[in-house]
Design an enzyme around this catalytic site. Structure first.
Site, PDB file in Angstrom:
ATOM      1  CG  HIS A 115      -1.571   1.383   1.386  1.00 54.27           C
ATOM      2  ND1 HIS A 115      -2.686   1.785   0.684  1.00 54.27           N
ATOM      3  CD2 HIS A 115      -1.188   2.453   2.131  1.00 54.27           C
ATOM      4  CE1 HIS A 115      -2.968   3.035   0.985  1.00 54.27           C
ATOM      5  NE2 HIS A 115      -2.075   3.479   1.872  1.00 54.27           N
ATOM      6  CG  HIS A 120       0.866   6.622  -0.329  1.00 55.22           C
ATOM      7  ND1 HIS A 120       0.030   7.707  -0.241  1.00 55.22           N
ATOM      8  CD2 HIS A 120       0.332   5.678   0.495  1.00 55.22           C
ATOM      9  CE1 HIS A 120      -0.967   7.444   0.596  1.00 55.22           C
ATOM     10  NE2 HIS A 120      -0.803   6.212   1.054  1.00 55.22           N
ATOM     11  CD  GLU A 161      -4.228   6.763   2.082  1.00 54.79           C
ATOM     12  OE1 GLU A 161      -4.322   5.868   1.219  1.00 54.79           O
ATOM     13  OE2 GLU A 161      -3.274   6.826   2.886  1.00 54.79           O
ATOM     14  CB  SER A 180      -2.522  -0.031  -2.845  1.00 53.88           C
ATOM     15  OG  SER A 180      -3.404   0.488  -1.865  1.00 53.88           O
TER      16      SER A 180
HETATM   17 FE   LIG Z   1      -1.958   5.377   2.658  1.00 59.28          FE
END
Ligand SMILES: [Fe+2]
Length: 282
Positions: A115, A120, A161, A180
């Site tokens: 993730h 990111h 996010e 993700s």
């Molecule tokens: Fe995150």
């Protein structure tokens, strides 16, 4: 380095752990090809993330520093807000170093290295998004004196996010929580269930969010430039004061003032009888 940074200990990953990364990577890359913002794919390329195995943060950081001055550091799970913001304000992205077990490819209790790094880091190659993340960190440090961390956290949630972006005449994914996740990458773009609303900073900071399932509302930005500009030009101190006197907005509400892109059926949430209350501070 301070601020709870720990060594990644890259050499300690097992073959099974590297293979888990490779499985997740292959699955997401083919799924995202037509769904994610091109800036994300460019980031994967620049960082050479298709190299097999869990990335070595030092190697990754060398390339990232050259691109935008950001680096990736390992931390032991959740860290205090002040440390988190301080890292972002100094262009350090904090990542978990563990990876989910192979039998739980789709279930995550807390963010793992897939993730954090796959989700990111690629966008940190984009200069505008890189500046936004730093601005967010600085804003975070300031928000602490106003007792408004939870409001600013909503901005992170609905952009970094779970953000969508308008691009090439359609919508694309850019939020790390979506890109993700195999199932949410489909849901966020294709499902009739969630609302998709034009991004509005104040509105977002009033809006609750759900941490236990797919989002019921996604906010769509017009460009990373717009997001950065809005964030830099907003005077947050008076805004926080104003927000203190405004009601919270429930996660599936649509307001007359909203720019509605998709009015969702909310069928997914209703079928699962998802509670409308959330526990954002969990
Ligand atoms: Fe995150």
């Amino acid at each position: 380095m301070s601020n709870r940074v720990i060594p990644q200990d890259w050499h300690r990953y097992t073959a099974v752990e590297h293979a888990t990364w490779d499985t997740l990577f292959a699955r997401q890359v083919s799924m995202l090809a037509t769904r994610v913002t091109p800036a994300f794919l460019e980031g994967l390329e620049v960082l050479r993330m298709s190299k097999p195995g869990i990335p070595d943060f030092e190697e990754l950081s060398e390339r990232l520093v050259r691109a935008t001055g950001w680096s990736v550091v390992a931390v032991p799970g959740l860290i205090p807000d002040a440390d988190f913001y301080d890292h972002l304000a100094n262009r350090r992205f904090v990542a978990g170093r563990f990876i989910r077990p192979p039998e739980q490819l789709d279930y995550l209790q807390e963010p793992d290295v897939f993730h954090d790094v796959f989700g990111h880091v690629p966008l940190l190659v984009n200069p505008v998004f890189a500046d936004y993340m730093q601005a967010y960190g600085r804003g975070g440090l300031r928000s602490m004196q106003y007792g408004s961390i939870h409001r600013l956290a909503r901005l992170y949630w609905y952009t970094v996010e779970f953000g969508l972006i308008r691009e090439g005449g359609g919508l694309k994914l850019y939020g790390a929580g979506i890109v993700s996740s195999n199932s949410e990458s489909l849901f966020a773009l294709d499902s009739d269930s969630p609302h998709r609303l034009g991004f509005d900073l104040k509105r977002v900071m009033q809006t609750k969010y759900r941490i236990d399932d797919f989002q019921q509302t996604y906010f769509v930005i017009d460009s990373f430039e717009d997001l950065l500009e809005t964030t830099l030009e907003t005077d947050f101190a008076p805004l926080y004061r104003e927000l203190d006197s405004l009601p919270e907005i429930e996660i599936s509400r649509i307001l007359p003032s909203d720019r509605v892109i998709t009015h969702g059926t909310q069928k997914y949430a209703n079928d699962k009888r998802l509670n409308t209350s959330t526990s954002e501070d969990a």
